[in-house]
Write a protein that holds these residues in place. Structure first.
Motif, PDB file in Angstrom:
ATOM      1  N   ALA A   1       0.822  -1.222   0.000  1.00  0.00           N
ATOM      2  CA  ALA A   1       0.000   0.000   0.000  1.00  0.00           C
ATOM      3  C   ALA A   1       0.854   1.269   0.000  1.00  0.00           C
ATOM      4  O   ALA A   1       0.365   2.350  -0.347  1.00  0.00           O
ATOM      5  CB  ALA A   1      -0.920  -0.011   1.219  1.00  0.00           C
ATOM      6  N   ASP A   2       2.115   1.135   0.385  1.00  0.00           N
ATOM      7  CA  ASP A   2       2.994   2.310   0.432  1.00  0.00           C
ATOM      8  C   ASP A   2       3.631   2.633  -0.924  1.00  0.00           C
ATOM      9  O   ASP A   2       4.327   3.644  -1.058  1.00  0.00           O
ATOM     10  CB  ASP A   2       4.113   2.101   1.469  1.00  0.00           C
ATOM     11  N   ILE A   3       3.438   1.757  -1.894  1.00  0.00           N
ATOM     12  CA  ILE A   3       4.007   2.034  -3.221  1.00  0.00           C
ATOM     13  C   ILE A   3       3.050   2.974  -3.964  1.00  0.00           C
ATOM     14  O   ILE A   3       1.872   2.651  -4.140  1.00  0.00           O
ATOM     15  CB  ILE A   3       4.193   0.732  -4.037  1.00  0.00           C
ATOM     16  N   GLY A   4       3.575   4.102  -4.363  1.00  0.00           N
ATOM     17  CA  GLY A   4       2.733   5.070  -5.078  1.00  0.00           C
ATOM     18  C   GLY A   4       2.455   4.601  -6.499  1.00  0.00           C
ATOM     19  O   GLY A   4       3.313   3.966  -7.132  1.00  0.00           O
ATOM     20  N   ASP A   5       1.287   4.920  -6.998  1.00  0.00           N
ATOM     21  CA  ASP A   5       0.934   4.511  -8.371  1.00  0.00           C
ATOM     22  C   ASP A   5       1.948   5.016  -9.388  1.00  0.00           C
ATOM     23  O   ASP A   5       2.272   4.326 -10.350  1.00  0.00           O
ATOM     24  CB  ASP A   5      -0.448   5.073  -8.749  1.00  0.00           C
ATOM     25  N   GLU A   6       2.425   6.237  -9.176  1.00  0.00           N
ATOM     26  CA  GLU A   6       3.338   6.855 -10.149  1.00  0.00           C
ATOM     27  C   GLU A   6       4.799   6.770  -9.697  1.00  0.00           C
ATOM     28  O   GLU A   6       5.685   7.309 -10.369  1.00  0.00           O
ATOM     29  CB  GLU A   6       2.977   8.343 -10.352  1.00  0.00           C
ATOM     30  N   GLU A   7       5.045   6.130  -8.589  1.00  0.00           N
ATOM     31  CA  GLU A   7       6.413   6.064  -8.045  1.00  0.00           C
ATOM     32  C   GLU A   7       7.345   5.326  -9.001  1.00  0.00           C
ATOM     33  O   GLU A   7       7.017   4.261  -9.523  1.00  0.00           O
ATOM     34  CB  GLU A   7       6.391   5.338  -6.692  1.00  0.00           C
TER      35      GLU A   7
END
Lengths: 87, 200
Positions: free
Chosen positions: A26-32
């Protein structure tokens, strides 16, 4: 599968497949950015993602030069999957 | 100190019973599960190196034993990176990962992340990358842990000024037994403590 649902699934698969034990999906950003800064994945991880796309989604990357664009972020992978599944 | 006396030496030792720093028990292996044990040891040693979780089992115990042997020491304060060496002896090569990879091939699948560990000397690479060691390094696969051979090889590196410090030892992993032992030694004309015998 809807885009949002696919992105959540991909985050879970990336963490599991790449053994990112200290990262909460959940901590991975969509645009990361996945490679380089961002998540800091390496070339072996890239190959694992290629295998993941093939085995889980039946998709192949036909031109290796497309890899960096497709694997830039969770969003770009999800879009690639949806676009090519429809085709 | 006499130049032929052992220099400052620390050791790290791991087997199925637990993990030891010199003679001190760091962590008893209460579970029979290798992954639980090594994950607990990783956390106890307070290592911040997420790539640990990607390593195969041989690399995990080699990496952890080296971390113990180098506990509270920063070799870079005194030695340049290209003068810090690593020497390892191993008896079963990368057999554990080789078997896993063969099973994947038999299933018609592939895993680059497993494939990269189908060489035993990757453990040297993992330790070198983590610690930025760039000196002479070698892994020998041998039926027995020939400590005399290791001593002679490392001593020749010291005498020829190829290295100023090193970690050396034995790392082995099979499905039924595992063991890793490292000593950290430095300066020329040191003498390895001839006390260690692998238990399997």
């Amino acid at each position: 599968m809807e885009l949002e649902e696919l992105k959540q699934k991909l985050k879970q698969q990336i963490v599991t497949q790449l053994k990112l034990n200290e990262i909460n999906p959940a901590d991975i950003g969509d645009e990361e950015q996945l490679f380089g800064k961002g998540l800091g994945l390496d070339s072996i991880d890239a190959l694992e993602l290629v295998v993941l796309l093939e085995e889980e989604y039946g998709l192949k990357i036909n031109h290796s030069e497309d890899g960096p664009k497709i694997f830039y972020s969770v969003s770009t992978i999800a879009n690639f999957i949806l676009e090519n599944k429809k085709a | 100190m006499n130049s032929h006396e052992p220099c400052i030496i620390q050791s790290g030792f791991i087997n199925n019973l637990g993990a030891f720093f010199n003679d001190e028990l760091l962590l008893k292996n209460d579970s029979n599960d290798f992954e639980t044990f090594t994950n607990n040891l990783y956390k106890q040693l307070d290592i911040k190196y997420p790539k640990f979780y990607k390593m195969d089992n041989l690399c995990k115990i080699g990496f952890l034993a080296s971390e113990i042997a180098l506990k509270n020491i920063d070799l870079h304060q005194k030695y340049s990176a290209d003068k810090i060496g690593i020497h390892i002896i191993n008896t079963n090569s990368s057999i554990d990962t080789d078997i896993k990879y063969q099973k994947l091939i038999n299933q018609g699948t592939a895993s680059p992340a497993v494939f990269v560990y189908t060489l035993p000397n990757i453990v040297i690479g993992e330790i070198s990358i983590k610690n930025n060691f760039k000196g002479e390094n070698l892994l020998m696969v041998s039926e027995n842990y020939d400590i005399e051979l290791q001593y002679n090889y490392i001593n020749s590196l010291f005498i020829s000024n190829s290295i100023d410090a090193c970690i050396c030892g034995f790392v082995d992993y099979t499905e039924t037994a595992y063991e890793a032992f490292f000593i950290h030694c430095r300066e020329k004309q040191y003498r390895i403590l001839l006390l260690y015998t692998p238990t399997h």
